[in-house]
Design an enzyme around this catalytic site. Structure first.
Site, PDB file in Angstrom:
ATOM      1  N   TYR A 141      12.688   0.969  -7.165  1.00 57.12           N
ATOM      2  CA  TYR A 141      12.347  -0.049  -6.642  1.00 57.12           C
ATOM      3  C   TYR A 141      12.689  -1.473  -7.548  1.00 57.12           C
ATOM      4  O   TYR A 141      13.101  -2.510  -7.151  1.00 57.12           O
ATOM      5  CB  TYR A 141      10.855  -0.537  -6.118  1.00 57.12           C
ATOM      6  CG  TYR A 141      10.629  -0.032  -4.791  1.00 57.12           C
ATOM      7  CD1 TYR A 141      10.843   1.350  -4.485  1.00 57.12           C
ATOM      8  CD2 TYR A 141       9.816  -1.013  -3.946  1.00 57.12           C
ATOM      9  CE1 TYR A 141      10.358   1.682  -3.269  1.00 57.12           C
ATOM     10  CE2 TYR A 141       9.452  -0.322  -2.680  1.00 57.12           C
ATOM     11  CZ  TYR A 141       9.658   0.763  -2.200  1.00 57.12           C
ATOM     12  OH  TYR A 141       9.382   1.284  -1.035  1.00 57.12           O
ATOM     13  N   LYS A 191      10.107  15.404  -8.045  1.00 55.00           N
ATOM     14  CA  LYS A 191      11.323  16.301  -7.680  1.00 55.00           C
ATOM     15  C   LYS A 191      11.855  16.665  -8.914  1.00 55.00           C
ATOM     16  O   LYS A 191      13.295  16.409  -9.152  1.00 55.00           O
ATOM     17  CB  LYS A 191      12.245  15.329  -6.794  1.00 55.00           C
ATOM     18  CG  LYS A 191      13.484  16.012  -6.094  1.00 55.00           C
ATOM     19  CD  LYS A 191      12.862  16.976  -5.081  1.00 55.00           C
ATOM     20  CE  LYS A 191      14.226  17.709  -4.540  1.00 55.00           C
ATOM     21  NZ  LYS A 191      13.835  18.638  -3.365  1.00 55.00           N
ATOM     22  N   ASP A 223       9.381  17.235  -1.311  1.00 57.70           N
ATOM     23  CA  ASP A 223       9.556  17.693   0.155  1.00 57.70           C
ATOM     24  C   ASP A 223       8.543  18.728   0.545  1.00 57.70           C
ATOM     25  O   ASP A 223       8.130  18.665   1.820  1.00 57.70           O
ATOM     26  CB  ASP A 223      10.906  18.655   0.218  1.00 57.70           C
ATOM     27  CG  ASP A 223      11.214  19.496  -1.032  1.00 57.70           C
ATOM     28  OD1 ASP A 223      10.468  19.642  -1.878  1.00 57.70           O
ATOM     29  OD2 ASP A 223      12.206  20.190  -0.986  1.00 57.70           O
ATOM     30  N   ASP A 247       5.697   5.508  -1.345  1.00 55.49           N
ATOM     31  CA  ASP A 247       5.889   4.795  -0.176  1.00 55.49           C
ATOM     32  C   ASP A 247       6.038   5.580   0.937  1.00 55.49           C
ATOM     33  O   ASP A 247       5.394   5.545   2.120  1.00 55.49           O
ATOM     34  CB  ASP A 247       7.056   3.740  -0.356  1.00 55.49           C
ATOM     35  CG  ASP A 247       7.321   2.941   0.945  1.00 55.49           C
ATOM     36  OD1 ASP A 247       6.447   2.370   1.508  1.00 55.49           O
ATOM     37  OD2 ASP A 247       8.526   3.333   1.367  1.00 55.49           O
ATOM     38  N   ASP A 251       2.955   6.318   4.356  1.00 60.01           N
ATOM     39  CA  ASP A 251       2.952   6.195   5.836  1.00 60.01           C
ATOM     40  C   ASP A 251       2.757   7.668   6.440  1.00 60.01           C
ATOM     41  O   ASP A 251       2.059   7.528   7.399  1.00 60.01           O
ATOM     42  CB  ASP A 251       4.247   6.038   6.168  1.00 60.01           C
ATOM     43  CG  ASP A 251       4.690   4.325   6.197  1.00 60.01           C
ATOM     44  OD1 ASP A 251       3.882   3.779   5.351  1.00 60.01           O
ATOM     45  OD2 ASP A 251       5.530   3.972   7.067  1.00 60.01           O
TER      46      ASP A 251
HETATM   47  C1  IPM Z   1       4.437  -0.805   1.536  1.00 59.51           C
HETATM   48  C2  IPM Z   1       5.837  -1.321   2.268  1.00 59.51           C
HETATM   49  C3  IPM Z   1       6.623  -1.939   1.238  1.00 59.51           C
HETATM   50  C4  IPM Z   1       6.910  -1.060   0.083  1.00 59.51           C
HETATM   51  C5  IPM Z   1       7.652  -2.961   1.687  1.00 59.51           C
HETATM   52  C6  IPM Z   1       7.301  -3.827   2.743  1.00 59.51           C
HETATM   53  C7  IPM Z   1       8.606  -3.675   0.523  1.00 59.51           C
HETATM   54  O1  IPM Z   1       6.428  -0.342   2.789  1.00 59.51           O
HETATM   55  O2  IPM Z   1       3.923  -1.361   0.980  1.00 59.51           O
HETATM   56  O3  IPM Z   1       4.460   0.344   1.643  1.00 59.51           O
HETATM   57  O4  IPM Z   1       8.007  -0.458   0.473  1.00 59.51           O
HETATM   58  O5  IPM Z   1       6.273  -0.923  -0.879  1.00 59.51           O
HETATM   59 MG    MG Z   2       5.446   1.611   3.057  1.00 58.99          MG
END
Ligand code: IPM
Ligand code: MG
Length: 362
Positions: A141, A191, A223, A247, A251
């Site tokens: 990032y 990884k 993975d 990240d 999710d």
């Molecule tokens: C998160 C989000 C952010 C990230 C984005 C919005 C930049 O997806 O906080 O998980 O990738 O960190």
């Molecule tokens: Mg995110």
């Protein structure tokens, strides 16, 4: 106690969910006799529109002066084709770096009333309780060189995944320390069969683990981890991983429990001279422009982030527990927003917020 909090609602549903989270915090402060002072600032798309930058200098100053920051969400479709430095998301990356919040804690746990909202079988998800500890201020990032150059067939884009030993060490220590307060198990995700970056990651995590002989450590390739999260989520206690893997996995983790709208997060840095932890608190979900302003968004991720703030920055564990218990009681009452697939009419953002306030017992 005096709580000095900067609120950055940001874009889309960020405004509605932080609104409810602030009301919950006011109620907790009133009930427990704390005084709380809120300031508000701009970040993300709203900041680009008002100030021409996703992270105005004024916002940075306010963030560094506050005890803690509560953030909503950033991102608006109109900036989809903007250059990276003029995208709302860059505001988020910049505030994380400015505050030095290198460890992002994302708890994933199931709530009984929500088991049917999960896409997985009840028997698979029931009892899941993990914290993803995501490194937040390094890796791909932030690595340089980065950018796009050249033209035609030679046009080329580069990003750099880079970690220093020190960066890996501090977030690992945080993960192992946290594990001690739980089931004492860290799974480090990398990884290392392909990336040198992950080889260093693994080496440093093993070194840090020597200082925590009471905590079990295992390693998993990213993975495989993505697969194990849906096959056997109960096996995880602390998942420790670098920025981008975290990240993606968070999710996936979020939806196990029913909805990403439920997930709070705490981003923690070094201890301040005052002894408090620098903290940035935000729900894991995004700005959801499709439902913004419609009183439909689930405010529980933002409200849970307030509980995390009370716990980590202010050390107010009773108050934090009261907020978490209020969230559970609202879920048990079946007062669910649309994302949680309620039977009958979904509750509105405001109704859920009011129900949480009413359920707080201190
Ligand atoms: C998160 C989000 C952010 C990230 C984005 C919005 C930049 O997806 O906080 O998980 O990738 O960190
Ligand atoms: Mg995110």
């Amino acid at each position: 106690m005096n709580l000095n909090i900067l609120v950055l609602p940001g874009d889309g549903i960020g405004v509605e969910v932080t609104g409810e989270a602030v009301r919950v915090l006011r109620e907790v402060a009133r009930a427990a006799g704390h005084s709380v002072r809120f300031t508000e600032g701009l970040i993300g798309g709203v900041a680009i529109k008002a100030e021409g930058t996703p992270f105005p200098a004024k916002t940075e100053k306010l963030a560094l002066a506050a005890d803690a920051v509560l953030l909503g969400a950033v991102g608006l479709p109109e900036f989809e084709n903007a250059p990276p430095e003029l995208r709302p998301e860059r505001g988020l990356l910049r505030i994380r770096a400015a505050m030095g919040v290198f460890a992002n804690l994302r708890p994933v746990r199931t709530y009984k009333p929500l088991l049917d909202s999960s896409p997985l079988k009840n028997s698979v998800v029931e009892g899941t309780d993990m914290i993803i500890v995501r490194e937040l201020t390094g890796g791909i990032y932030y690595g340089t060189p980065r950018g796009i150059s050249g033209e035609g067939a030679e046009e080329r884009a580069v990003n750099t995944m880079t970690y220093s030993r020190a960066e890996i060490e501090r977030v690992s220590r945080m993960a192992f320390t946290l594990a001690r307060t739980r089931r004492k198990k860290v799974t480090s995700v990398d990884k290392s069969n392909v990336l040198e970056n992950s080889q260093l990651w693994r080496k440093v995590v093993i070194e840090v683990s020597k200082d925590f002989p009471d905590v079990a450590l295992d390693h998993m390739l990213v993975d495989n981890c993505a697969m194990q999260l849906v096959l056997n989520p109960k096996r995880f206690d602390i998942v420790l991983t670098e920025n981008m893997f975290g990240d993606i996995l968070s999710d996936e983790g979020a939806v196990l429990t029913g909805s990403i709208g439920m997930l709070p997060s705490a981003s923690i840095g070094e201890k301040r001279p005052s002894g408090a932890w620098t903290g940035l608190y935000e729900p894991v979900h995004g700005s959801a422009p499709d439902i913004a302003g419609q009183n439909k968004a689930n405010p529980l991720g933002a409200i849970g982030s307030v509980a995390a703030m009370l716990e980590y920055t202010f050390g107010l564990t009773n108050e934090a527990a009261a907020v978490n218990q209020a969230i559970e009681s609202v879920l048990a009452q079946g007062r669910l927003t649309a994302d949680l697939k309620p039977v009958g009419t979904p509750a509105t953002t405001e109704q859920v917020g009011a129900a949480v306030r009413a359920a707080i017992q201190l």
